[in-house]
Design an enzyme around this catalytic site. Sequence first.
Site, PDB file in Angstrom:
ATOM      1  N   LYS A 191      -3.531  -4.216 -14.129  1.00 29.85           N
ATOM      2  CA  LYS A 191      -3.631  -5.495 -13.424  1.00 29.85           C
ATOM      3  C   LYS A 191      -5.096  -5.783 -13.129  1.00 29.85           C
ATOM      4  O   LYS A 191      -5.835  -4.896 -12.699  1.00 29.85           O
ATOM      5  CB  LYS A 191      -2.841  -5.439 -12.113  1.00 29.85           C
ATOM      6  CG  LYS A 191      -3.046  -6.661 -11.215  1.00 29.85           C
ATOM      7  CD  LYS A 191      -2.129  -6.596 -10.018  1.00 29.85           C
ATOM      8  CE  LYS A 191      -2.429  -7.703  -9.021  1.00 29.85           C
ATOM      9  NZ  LYS A 191      -1.445  -7.751  -7.927  1.00 29.85           N
ATOM     10  N   LYS A 193      -7.594  -8.148 -10.844  1.00 30.69           N
ATOM     11  CA  LYS A 193      -7.778  -9.103  -9.748  1.00 30.69           C
ATOM     12  C   LYS A 193      -8.785 -10.149 -10.199  1.00 30.69           C
ATOM     13  O   LYS A 193      -9.968  -9.857 -10.409  1.00 30.69           O
ATOM     14  CB  LYS A 193      -8.285  -8.380  -8.495  1.00 30.69           C
ATOM     15  CG  LYS A 193      -8.576  -9.303  -7.316  1.00 30.69           C
ATOM     16  CD  LYS A 193      -7.311  -9.939  -6.779  1.00 30.69           C
ATOM     17  CE  LYS A 193      -6.519  -8.957  -5.943  1.00 30.69           C
ATOM     18  NZ  LYS A 193      -5.303  -9.600  -5.347  1.00 30.69           N
ATOM     19  N   ASP A 221      -4.278 -11.758 -11.601  1.00 26.43           N
ATOM     20  CA  ASP A 221      -3.982 -12.302 -10.268  1.00 26.43           C
ATOM     21  C   ASP A 221      -5.224 -12.971  -9.691  1.00 26.43           C
ATOM     22  O   ASP A 221      -6.083 -12.309  -9.114  1.00 26.43           O
ATOM     23  CB  ASP A 221      -3.511 -11.180  -9.346  1.00 26.43           C
ATOM     24  CG  ASP A 221      -3.339 -11.648  -7.906  1.00 26.43           C
ATOM     25  OD1 ASP A 221      -3.228 -12.868  -7.684  1.00 26.43           O
ATOM     26  OD2 ASP A 221      -3.297 -10.790  -7.003  1.00 26.43           O
ATOM     27  N   ASN A 223      -5.260 -15.057  -7.141  1.00 20.54           N
ATOM     28  CA  ASN A 223      -5.074 -15.380  -5.720  1.00 20.54           C
ATOM     29  C   ASN A 223      -5.300 -16.861  -5.415  1.00 20.54           C
ATOM     30  O   ASN A 223      -6.102 -17.227  -4.551  1.00 20.54           O
ATOM     31  CB  ASN A 223      -5.980 -14.537  -4.824  1.00 20.54           C
ATOM     32  CG  ASN A 223      -5.470 -13.114  -4.635  1.00 20.54           C
ATOM     33  OD1 ASN A 223      -6.207 -12.164  -4.873  1.00 20.54           O
ATOM     34  ND2 ASN A 223      -4.224 -12.952  -4.209  1.00 20.54           N
ATOM     35  N   GLU A 246      -0.023 -13.980 -11.847  1.00 18.69           N
ATOM     36  CA  GLU A 246       0.317 -13.894 -10.414  1.00 18.69           C
ATOM     37  C   GLU A 246      -0.454 -14.920  -9.583  1.00 18.69           C
ATOM     38  O   GLU A 246      -1.685 -14.979  -9.653  1.00 18.69           O
ATOM     39  CB  GLU A 246       0.006 -12.481  -9.918  1.00 18.69           C
ATOM     40  CG  GLU A 246       0.354 -12.237  -8.451  1.00 18.69           C
ATOM     41  CD  GLU A 246       0.034 -10.817  -8.030  1.00 18.69           C
ATOM     42  OE1 GLU A 246      -0.138 -10.587  -6.820  1.00 18.69           O
ATOM     43  OE2 GLU A 246      -0.051  -9.928  -8.897  1.00 18.69           O
ATOM     44  N   ASN A 269       2.929 -12.934  -4.293  1.00 21.25           N
ATOM     45  CA  ASN A 269       3.034 -12.343  -2.959  1.00 21.25           C
ATOM     46  C   ASN A 269       2.366 -13.273  -1.949  1.00 21.25           C
ATOM     47  O   ASN A 269       2.056 -12.876  -0.839  1.00 21.25           O
ATOM     48  CB  ASN A 269       2.368 -10.965  -2.896  1.00 21.25           C
ATOM     49  CG  ASN A 269       0.854 -11.039  -2.994  1.00 21.25           C
ATOM     50  OD1 ASN A 269       0.310 -11.163  -4.084  1.00 21.25           O
ATOM     51  ND2 ASN A 269       0.162 -10.977  -1.865  1.00 21.25           N
ATOM     52  N   ASP A 293       6.454  -6.420  -0.419  1.00 20.71           N
ATOM     53  CA  ASP A 293       5.491  -5.628   0.355  1.00 20.71           C
ATOM     54  C   ASP A 293       6.147  -5.278   1.676  1.00 20.71           C
ATOM     55  O   ASP A 293       6.301  -6.135   2.547  1.00 20.71           O
ATOM     56  CB  ASP A 293       4.205  -6.419   0.586  1.00 20.71           C
ATOM     57  CG  ASP A 293       3.100  -5.581   1.220  1.00 20.71           C
ATOM     58  OD1 ASP A 293       3.424  -4.654   1.983  1.00 20.71           O
ATOM     59  OD2 ASP A 293       1.916  -5.863   0.968  1.00 20.71           O
ATOM     60  N   HIS A 320       3.697  -5.107  -4.029  1.00 22.93           N
ATOM     61  CA  HIS A 320       2.316  -5.486  -3.726  1.00 22.93           C
ATOM     62  C   HIS A 320       1.601  -4.349  -2.998  1.00 22.93           C
ATOM     63  O   HIS A 320       2.227  -3.521  -2.355  1.00 22.93           O
ATOM     64  CB  HIS A 320       2.335  -6.754  -2.860  1.00 22.93           C
ATOM     65  CG  HIS A 320       1.004  -7.154  -2.338  1.00 22.93           C
ATOM     66  ND1 HIS A 320       0.634  -6.976  -1.021  1.00 22.93           N
ATOM     67  CD2 HIS A 320      -0.043  -7.756  -2.944  1.00 22.93           C
ATOM     68  CE1 HIS A 320      -0.580  -7.439  -0.841  1.00 22.93           C
ATOM     69  NE2 HIS A 320      -1.015  -7.919  -1.984  1.00 22.93           N
ATOM     70  N   ASN A 322      -2.139  -3.361  -0.682  1.00 26.48           N
ATOM     71  CA  ASN A 322      -3.432  -3.627  -0.079  1.00 26.48           C
ATOM     72  C   ASN A 322      -4.115  -2.271   0.065  1.00 26.48           C
ATOM     73  O   ASN A 322      -3.521  -1.253  -0.261  1.00 26.48           O
ATOM     74  CB  ASN A 322      -3.257  -4.322   1.278  1.00 26.48           C
ATOM     75  CG  ASN A 322      -4.429  -5.213   1.617  1.00 26.48           C
ATOM     76  OD1 ASN A 322      -5.570  -4.863   1.378  1.00 26.48           O
ATOM     77  ND2 ASN A 322      -4.146  -6.374   2.183  1.00 26.48           N
TER      78      ASN A 322
END
Length: 422
Positions: A191, A193, A221, A223, A246, A269, A293, A320, A322
């Site tokens: 994955k 980011k 992803d 965001n 994502e 998410n 999550d 998910h 963090n």
Amino acid sequence: MRTAEIAAIAEITEVTVTPVAFPDPPLLNSAGVHQPWALRTIVELRCGDGLVGLGETYGDAPHLALLRAAGPALVGLDPYDTHGLLRRIRAVLGDADTPDRHGLTGGSSPQKTTLRVLSPFEVACLDLQGQLAGRPVVDLLGGRVRDRVPYAAYLFYKWAGSDPYGEALDPDGLVAQARAMVETYGFRSIKLKGGVRPPGEEIEAVRALRDAFPEHPLRLDPNQAWSVETSVKVAARTAGLLEYLEDPTPGIPGMAEVARSASMPLATNMVVVGPGDIPEGFGRRAAGVVLADHHYWGGLRKSAELAAVCGMFGVGVSMHSNSHLGISLAAMTHLGASLPELAYAADTHTPWQCGVDVLTEPLEITDGSVAVPDRPGLGVRLDPDALARLHENYLRCGVRERDDTAYMRTFDPSYEKRRPRW
């Protein structure tokens, strides 16, 4: 054992809430950059006969204050009474709402805040239940459907830091980062980011990763860094490259519009983040995958309920992550082992913690997966010396709330968090 003796053991006698801090690399995202210290909170529930249940959650000051307020109300509670646990927490919190500064896990609400506070206490109660019953937590969640839970390599654009991965600001740097993680941990999914570089550059990074890892499922992803128009274009240009895309754009309506033309599922998410989001999110087909999550869905059992609902709607399930430590990894592994609906490797930040943990024997990622612990409860034990060191980090580091945008502004005063940015 007599009934009275069982009752005496099955009662929470003490609640300890300990904030900790550990080094975090300069990982870039659509909100800014990670600060040098990541914050977490370790929860301990003591329950007669020396038993201790463990939970882990966020360490930001507003959240920590709510944990500390709720803790005393749990003394005397039977750890099997998780309905009573929720009632007691609701009675303390009322309509409290603690939104985060980075916004990488979607919007906040009083309901979501309550579930965030509930989660580590529920996990700790399940840990106690397993120890009292002599069974691993996965058995309390319905039993295992897999013996190992797969996790994905989690790549970030990043500056050079003290971590072993080096700078990664272009496709070559990201491929090198991926190779290091795959070689060390055996990850079989990757994955990235995104939301950091212009979309065209991130597409080139995905193509470079596909060339380097032709058999690995890839995810991207950003965001919510892209407009609907940009998201549609990126989805078209990455057709056949991505396992899923994502949270490309903000909001359920925007996600639904992108999903109508995208060839790959959209995952989230950030728009389906609580029970109230499910009717519209699933009804409009805004998400084909939900990254559950347990830290903000209210713990392991409520996450399992979410997965069952996803299954009913034909929505895939992943998990998910963090910045987290080993208690969270253990909880995720028990949960993932119990979910028939888990169709995708879960996210994890574990490689970015570079071996730092609060456990005596941290779980290991090998061949891209984690074996489900067989010991009672979560199957992990707290290292009091490590906890003390990380708590001392917290006292000294000066960070009390995650704020990726403010930290980015120390390097670029003109930086603004914008969603969408492109």
